[in-house]
Design an enzyme around this catalytic site. Structure first.
Site, short mmCIF file in Angstrom:
data_model
loop_
_atom_site.label_atom_id
_atom_site.label_comp_id
_atom_site.label_asym_id
_atom_site.label_seq_id
_atom_site.Cartn_x
_atom_site.Cartn_y
_atom_site.Cartn_z
CG ASP A 1 -0.16 0.04 2.53
OD1 ASP A 1 0.94 -0.53 2.58
OD2 ASP A 1 -0.65 0.64 3.49
CD GLU A 2 -0.41 4.37 3.50
OE1 GLU A 2 -1.37 4.99 3.99
OE2 GLU A 2 0.58 4.02 4.18
#
EC number: 3.2.1.52
Length: 614
Positions: free
Chosen positions: A380-381
């Site tokens: 993620d991210e």
């Protein structure tokens, strides 16, 4: 004529010099069978009142069993006994037998902890009624038909528990297909036992029938040990509390851009550069011990190596060793331009030596966490600006003709993910296990199936519970795990740790919010039908540790984690209100077991069911 009990109470007017006194309470309780509540009365000694714990054990449809079982019938009476009078016989095969013996040892230790003067897991039960209770026997008869010794998504965790009393012996018969089901049965049995203050003994429901199984396969707690370090003892305490709530997955977010506290024999410089201090590391022996500690308590330990973002400190050694930069943007400033929180760091996809190091790393990870039934890749991210402002990465993208728009970077990210999956499979002896990925840019609406094969990946949802993406993921055949931050992020609702005000996911998520967050209802709303239940593996509450360490760990997780547990084990059709009395008691139970769970209400509310209402 006044009873001997009431005369004793009348005479007890002289102050006692002792630190405590052993006199009958002036209060008694009766179960209101219509509403399942224990009602408190002035005890005259002749009206048939019982103690509070006796009432709690036998009142209401479920007594104080947590999480709520599927089917249960409880007797109204109790038998008094001493924990030294517990014996057992087991029917099992192979390694299951040794696991059962360890589980029985834990069961007996928990019984001792019910005593207020328990020290180091043992207590002396003495009192004027000792002769009356010391002869009563408790027999555990545990029968497991299967030989499974590690938890998988298809493990049968069901069990039946039958408690009967005959001629001075209470027999608890537990039958299960797997050790894990039998372990849950033992946990339920401990919840049919409480301390009796009057007799300074234990009491057990004299008859019961429980037929039980979980609603969801995956019932988890995430602990982030990178942003702040947590000792092995605190992790073990978390596993103890999870076992008390029949949660079955400890998701260990062990590394991040902040630190790499895992010592690897094959890559010792990772921890040398990545640990906060030389003492704040997890050794391979530590990890193996935690894996076994969890297994005996019915819990899988799920490792997460979050990548290609959320890497940084610990990876600096590679450049000094002549391998070039394996991670870029490490500790880069201003951090807001290159990551979601300080410090920054992402893998350098342009350096082919990255995969050589990952090959070595995954080999040891899989070895020390073995056996695994899944692996969490994080994912993620990712910050595209980090890659797009790093000369080595941009020159590689240009030289290979990949382009430099967002889709080009997502494509290379997906190539990295596929190579990582292959390396994990290789490390696992060629046996592929499902990979778990957080919702991210790769899972965005409209193109998730372009990057991730639904047969190989499970998507963990951390977006809000009304995100339309959830419906799309289900419709495209993905299995999902719910961790929507608007209900199941337990780090929310505190002061900001960068700047001022409240942290990003405020407000605080109370246990009622945690309890009422239903993956089933969310999926029905977002898909307009009920055809995707088999794809919902379950859920998980996350404790990210920017603002938590082991000093605050227990209060952040519990008893909100207990509310999560009933949602995932039982999937109740009601809201939180009918569960409140049992949760208050479950919190007390956790405290007895050494878990510093947060207070929900004054103790008066525990003694006066239904009178603390709005």
């Amino acid at each position: 004529m006044a009873s001997p009990r009431s005369i004793l109470l009348l005479l007890a007017v002289v102050p006692l010099a002792t630190a405590y006194f052993r006199l009958p309470s002036p209060w008694g309780w009766k179960c209101n069978r219509e509403n399942g509540r224990c009602e408190k009365f002035d005890d005259d000694g002749v009206s048939g009142h019982i103690t509070l714990n006796h009432c709690k054990l036998t009142c209401g449809q479920y007594g104080v069993i947590w999480p709520q079982p599927k089917l249960v019938t409880l007797g109204n009476e109790v038998n008094y006994f001493l924990p030294t009078n517990v014996s057992n016989k087991i029917t099992c095969q192979g390694e299951v037998c040794s696991l059962l013996q360890e589980g029985i040892g834990l069961f007996k230790g928990n019984l001792n902890r019910y005593h207020p003067e328990c020290t180091n897991g043992s207590a002396s039960f003495k009192g004027p009624w000792e002769k009356d209770v010391k002869e009563h026997q408790i027999l555990l008869d545990i029968r497991v038909t299967g030989g499974e010794t590690s938890l998988g998504f298809d493990t049968d965790e069901s069990y039946t528990l039958t408690v009967t009393t005959l001629e001075g012996t209470t027999t608890a018969l537990i039958t299960a297909v797997s050790f894990f089901g039998a372990r849950h049965g033992l946990e339920t049995l401990t919840q049919l036992v409480e301390y009796d203050e009057l007799r300074d003994s234990l009491q057990i429901v004299n008859s019961a029938s429980v037929n039980d199984a979980p609603a969801f396969k995956y019932r988890g707690i995430l602990l982030d040990t990178s942003r702040n370090f947590f000792s092995i003892k605190s992790i073990e305490r978390t596993l103890d509390a999870m076992a008390a709530n029949k949660l079955n997955t400890f998701h260990w977010h062990i590394t991040d851009s902040h630190s790499y506290p895992l010592y690897l024999d094959s890559l010792p410089k990772m921890a040398w550069w990545g640990a906060y201090t030389a003492r704040q590391v997890y050794t391979p022996a530590d990890v193996r011990a935690i894996v076994h500690y969890g297994r005996v308590r019915g819990i899988r330990v799920l490792p997460e190596f979050d990548a290609p973002a959320h890497v940084g400190n610990g990876w600096q050694w590679a450049e000094k060793a002549g391998l070039g930069k394996l991670a870029v943007c490490v500790n880069r400033e201003p951090w807001q331009s290159y990551c979601v929180e300080p410090p920054c760091g992402q893998f350098n996809l342009a350096n082919p030596k990255l995969y050589d190091v990952l090959d070595i790393m995954y080999q040891e990870w899989i070895d020390i966490f073995s056996p695994i039934d899944s692996f969490h890749y994080g994912g993620d991210e990712v910050n595209l600006n980090c890659w797009n402002t790093t000369d080595e990465v941009t020159q590689w993208m240009d030289a290979e003709g990949f382009g430099r728009d967002a889709d080009a970077y997502y494509k290379q990210w997906s190539v990295f993910q596929e190579k990582s999956r292959q390396l994990v499979t290789k490390a696992n002896g060629g046996k592929e296990v499902p990979g778990i990925i957080w919702t991210s840019h790769l899972t965005e609406a409209g193109h998730v199936d372009k990057y991730l094969d639904p047969a190989k990946y499970i998507i963990q949802i951390w977006t809000k519970g009304d995100d339309p993406l959830i419906g799309e993921l289900l419709q495209k055949g993905y299995r999902v795990i719910f961790s929507n931050y608007d209900a199941w992020y337990l780090d929310c609702g505190f002061g900001a740790w960068v700047g001022e005000g409240n942290n990003w996911c405020s407000p605080y998520k109370g246990w009622q919010t945690v309890y009422d967050n239903s993956p089933t209802n969310i999926s029905r709303t977002l898909t307009a039908n009920n055809n995707y239940g088999n794809q919902i593996l379950g859920g998980e509450a996350a404790l990210w540790s920017e603002q938590a360490d082991e000093e605050s760990l227990d209060a952040r997780l519990w008893p909100r984690g207990s509310a999560l547990a009933e949602r995932l084990w039982t999937n109740p059709t009601t809201n939180w209100e009918p569960a409140e009395f049992r949760l208050i008691h479950q919190r007390q139970r956790l405290v007895n077991r050494g878990i510093q769970a947060d207070r929900i209400q004054p103790q008066w509310c525990h003694q006066n069911d239904g009178l603390c209402y709005l």
